[in-house]
Design a protein around this motif. Structure first.
Motif, PDB file in Angstrom:
ATOM      1  N   GLY A 391       0.917  -1.466   0.172  1.00  0.00           N
ATOM      2  CA  GLY A 391      -0.040   0.012  -0.153  1.00  0.00           C
ATOM      3  C   GLY A 391       0.805   1.318  -0.137  1.00  0.00           C
ATOM      4  O   GLY A 391       0.013   2.558  -0.138  1.00  0.00           O
ATOM      5  N   GLU A 392       2.486   1.142   0.189  1.00  0.00           N
ATOM      6  CA  GLU A 392       2.863   2.624   0.348  1.00  0.00           C
ATOM      7  C   GLU A 392       3.087   2.932  -0.821  1.00  0.00           C
ATOM      8  O   GLU A 392       2.833   1.964  -2.332  1.00  0.00           O
ATOM      9  N   GLN A 393       2.960   4.391  -1.547  1.00  0.00           N
ATOM     10  CA  GLN A 393       3.495   4.629  -2.464  1.00  0.00           C
ATOM     11  C   GLN A 393       4.104   6.088  -2.486  1.00  0.00           C
ATOM     12  O   GLN A 393       4.369   6.713  -1.153  1.00  0.00           O
ATOM     13  N   ILE A 394       4.892   6.119  -3.251  1.00  0.00           N
ATOM     14  CA  ILE A 394       6.239   7.065  -3.167  1.00  0.00           C
ATOM     15  C   ILE A 394       6.829   8.074  -4.216  1.00  0.00           C
ATOM     16  O   ILE A 394       6.237   6.786  -5.491  1.00  0.00           O
ATOM     17  N   GLN A 395       6.475   8.884  -4.556  1.00  0.00           N
ATOM     18  CA  GLN A 395       6.788   9.698  -5.709  1.00  0.00           C
ATOM     19  C   GLN A 395       8.500   9.749  -6.346  1.00  0.00           C
ATOM     20  O   GLN A 395       9.459   9.687  -4.970  1.00  0.00           O
ATOM     21  N   SER A 396       8.499  10.186  -7.305  1.00  0.00           N
ATOM     22  CA  SER A 396       9.871  10.189  -7.567  1.00  0.00           C
ATOM     23  C   SER A 396      10.137  11.207  -9.149  1.00  0.00           C
ATOM     24  O   SER A 396       8.876  10.615  -9.971  1.00  0.00           O
TER      25      SER A 396
END
Length: 758
Positions: A391-396
């Motif tokens: 479920g974790e979301q990370i932006q790049s």
């Protein structure tokens, strides 16, 4: 505060639009350049707008502002010449009731047989309760009219009969009956008490609603116009049978013939709609909008991207945009064109779906992180969204990212999506699955060392792991064990004995494709026992040698005398040891311990006696013709020994031996006189004999004479008579006896005195 999803944003947007539309203002359109009859003006307003304007206290200032000529508004005395069912000036063209009047003094003009005083007011009339229809009601609060007939006179309503309500709040109702004028409200009276107990007695007006309604009280001052007689020619002249209302430039109302050509004022509710976008792809989208009011000529779709405007026309309520750029922001306005006029635009904006990333790979893996890399897709991308399993979301903002705070040895699926705008528009996901590196095992230890096996144990690492790789190697890097196990203890076998073994344990993922950092420990197999232990001794030294198997051996050698530890030699690396300075004739025991590292092998021991010291100072102390007595000195080390003695006559070839115990002298009897005897004495102990102490002596001789006669013959005359020849013969004879008898027996060769040398 969390981000709103796209659905929530759309709901808020639609809710805002509904609120804005509900509070939308009317728009007014003056047509000063075009003169039409009232009916034509109304028709034009209905076609191109909504209706001729309805005047209220709220909009009269706006409508009359900058008005330059008389203009039609949406009020007519009677909307149908045959319509006698309603009173004159009762409603506007859009059906709204007349609740506001602004007649110019003297207007409107009525046709009447008696003089009347007209009150021109700029405010609503006094509160009245009225019916707006004559349908029979089942509501007990409403009076029930069973029937009525319309008069051919539009100003007169004919009631043939009615019944009074059974509602006790309506006490009575009376009227003139047939041919009553609709404007003569005083002809109808009612005595009514409403449900709240409020009473009302007075005129009652009939409209189309069967329920009584109460208008707002008049707030403006009524202004009376001059009294006119029925025969006043001016009244007759100004009366217009089919009249419509025109607004003067300053806002007052007057009657004009509906067929007169005048400018006019239309109104329209400000159109409020909202376009929407569906079926968005990287290259296309479908625009949908609400229909405009009335008859719409067409819809013009204006699309703006990067400052460039493109227009499209359609008669449908949808339009498919194609050949778009992926991940690009488009602004759209849809104009409903009505009578060549643009209505208020319906706006929307959207992003095309960005393209998915390509060549997503894992570039590095640690116990708690995974590094990803991918190629930027064609089109536009605002940022990338990395969804981690769980479920974790990370932006790049770049085409690579290290994802940290992961669990060692866990299987993760990473999904990378291209995002545009605020991230509500995402591409299809590109997935990659990998394990994080397993953690390192702990508490690795070795026990139960045997000659061919070791027991290896450890603790599981943090995180997840299912199997372990166990490898055992010798110092020469030869692999002697390599297995994958699922338990945390394993017996490593077979191994070479007496060898240093380096063992390593590595945690594995279930697929065995990724290994953690290995943990190593070194230990030794137990050595085997030594073999062929040999002790070589001298009277003061001992040399031990043995054989062993193994490559990592060391030895401890103990030297014991009569059970007592004499010396210990440690860390001996070769299978040989010499001990010096020992006692002679001592029984020494050598015990050899074998070590492989710290592992001690079984001891092996052997005993041997050091050589005996020989007696010293052997000598004859007495002798005669038949016996000799010898004496000697005991060895200096004082060892308890016995002695063996031997006497030997080499000439006669016989000898005698005896063990004489601990005494240090011995007499030999029955010897032959005149014979040389060799005496040997040895120390004896532990079954060993020392080197002999030797001495020789002759028994006393018993002399006998033996005469020898010799005959000399020679080939030469008178040779035997020569002196030299006689000497040479004697010498030869003497040498012969020396060789034959030596000094082993007593003999002597002499010339007899008085004999001739012949």
């Amino acid at each position: 505060m969390g981000k709103l999803c796209l659905k929530e944003k759309m709901f808020l947007l639609i809710s805002s639009l509904v609120l804005m539309c509900s509070a939308a203002e009317r728009e007014y359109f003056r047509h000063d350049w075009r003169n039409l009859t009232w009916a034509e003006a109304r028709n034009h307003c209905q076609v191109c707008f909504k209706e001729l304007v309805t005047v209220t206290p709220e909009n009269i200032k706006t409508i009359s502002q900058n008005l330059t000529s008389d203009s039609w508004v949406g009020l007519r005395k009677n909307f149908s010449s045959t319509d006698n069912s309603s009173m004159s000036w009762s409603r506007w063209a859009d059906g709204e009731p007349l609740i506001f009047q602004n007649w110019y003094p003297g207007w409107p003009v009525f046709k009447s047989s008696s003089a009347k005083t007209f009150c021109s007011c700029n405010c609503p009339e006094t509160t009245t309760t009225s019916f707006t229809s004559f349908t029979e009601s089942t509501n007990p609060d409403v009076m029930n009219f069973t029937s009525f007939t319309e008069s051919t006179n539009p100003d007169v309503m004919n009631f043939t009969s009615f019944t009074e309500s059974t509602n006790p709040h309506v006490t009575s109702f009376s009227g003139p009956g047939e041919d009553a004028t609709a404007t003569d409200t005083s002809s109808f009276t009612a005595d009514v008490t409403d449900q709240n107990g409020t009473g009302y007695t007075g005129p009652w007006e009939f409209n189309q609603n069967p329920r009584p309604t109460t208008a707002a009280p008049a707030m403006a001052e009524c202004v009376r116009s001059p009294m006119l007689s029925p025969d006043d020619p001016e009244t007759t002249t100004n009366y217009i049978e089919d009249s419509c209302v025109a607004m003067l430039s300053f806002g007052a109302w007057v009657e004009k013939n509906c067929a007169e050509l005048l400018p006019f004022i239309c109104y329209e509710d400000r159109f409020c709609g909202q376009a929407s976008v569906t079926n968005t792809t990287p290259e296309s989208a479908t625009i949908t909008w609400l229909p405009g009011p009335g008859d719409i000529d067409l819809y013009r779709v204006e699309v703006t991207v990067d400052g460039e405007l493109k227009q499209f026309k359609t008669n449908n309520l949808t339009y498919d945009l194609v050949n778009l750029a992926a991940g690009t922001h488009y602004s759209v306005q849809v104009f409903a064109v009505k009578c060549s006029r643009d209505l208020n635009p319906q706006d929307t904006a959207f992003y095309t779906t960005p393209n998915k990333v390509e060549n997503l790979i894992v570039t590095d893996v640690t116990e708690t992180s995974v590094s990803l890399s991918w190629n930027e897709p064609a089109g536009n991308v605002t940022f990338y969204l990395i969804e981690v399993q769980g479920g974790e979301q990370i932006q790049s903002s770049t085409t690579g990212k290290e994802i940290g705070s992961l669990t060692p040895g866990n299987l993760y699926t990473f999904t990378v999506l291209s995002a545009v705008g605020d991230g509500s528009i995402l591409s299809e996901g590109t997935d990659v699955t990998t394990y994080t590196k397993p953690g390192k095992v702990s508490d690795l230890k070795v026990s139960d060392n045997t000659m061919d096996s070791l027991l290896l144990q450890w603790q599981r690492p943090e995180g997840n792991t299912t199997r372990f790789r166990v490898i055992a190697m010798t110092d020469s890097n030869r692999v002697v064990f390599n297995q994958s196990v699922d338990q945390t203890a394993v017996k490593v076998t077979p191994l070479p004995m007496g060898t240093k073994i380096t063992l390593s344990v590595t945690a594995l993922t279930p697929s065995n494709t990724l290994e953690g950092d290995k943990v190593t420990v070194a230990d030794y197999t137990a050595p085997g026992p030594i073999s062929n232990l040999t002790l070589e001794t001298t009277f003061d030294s001992l040399t031990a040698t043995w054989m062993s198997a193994g490559t990592a051996l060391s030895f401890i050698v103990e030297l014991r005398l009569d059970g007592e530890l004499v010396r210990t030699i440690r860390n001996l690396n070769e299978p040989r040891k010499r001990f010096d300075g020992l006692k002679a004739a001592a029984n020494y025991t050598v015990i050899v311990f074998t070590f492989s590292g710290h592992v001690k092998g079984a001891p092996v021991g052997r005993s041997n006696v050091t050589r005996l010291l020989p007696p010293t100072d052997a000598k004859r102390i007495s002798s005669d013709k038949r016996q000799i007595t010898f004496q000697w000195t005991a060895p200096k080390d004082g060892a308890k020994v016995s002695y063996s003695v031997r006497i030997h006559a080499s000439f006669w070839g016989h000898g005698y031996s005896a063990v004489v115990g601990s005494q240090t002298s011995h007499t030999f009897d029955d010897l032959t006189s005149g014979t040389k005897y060799t005496f040997e004495v040895r120390s004896e102990a532990y079954g060993q004999s020392s080197a002999p102490a030797v001495v020789s002596h002759c028994t006393d001789p018993e002399e006998r004479e033996v005469s020898l006669s010799m005959l000399c013959s020679s080939a030469e005359s008178l040779l035997c008579d020569k002196k030299d020849t006689r000497s040479a013969v004697f010498t030869q004879l003497e040498e012969h006896f020396k060789e034959l008898l030596g000094d082993n027996i007593f003999w002597k060769l002499e010339k007899v005195a008085g004999t001739q040398e012949a």
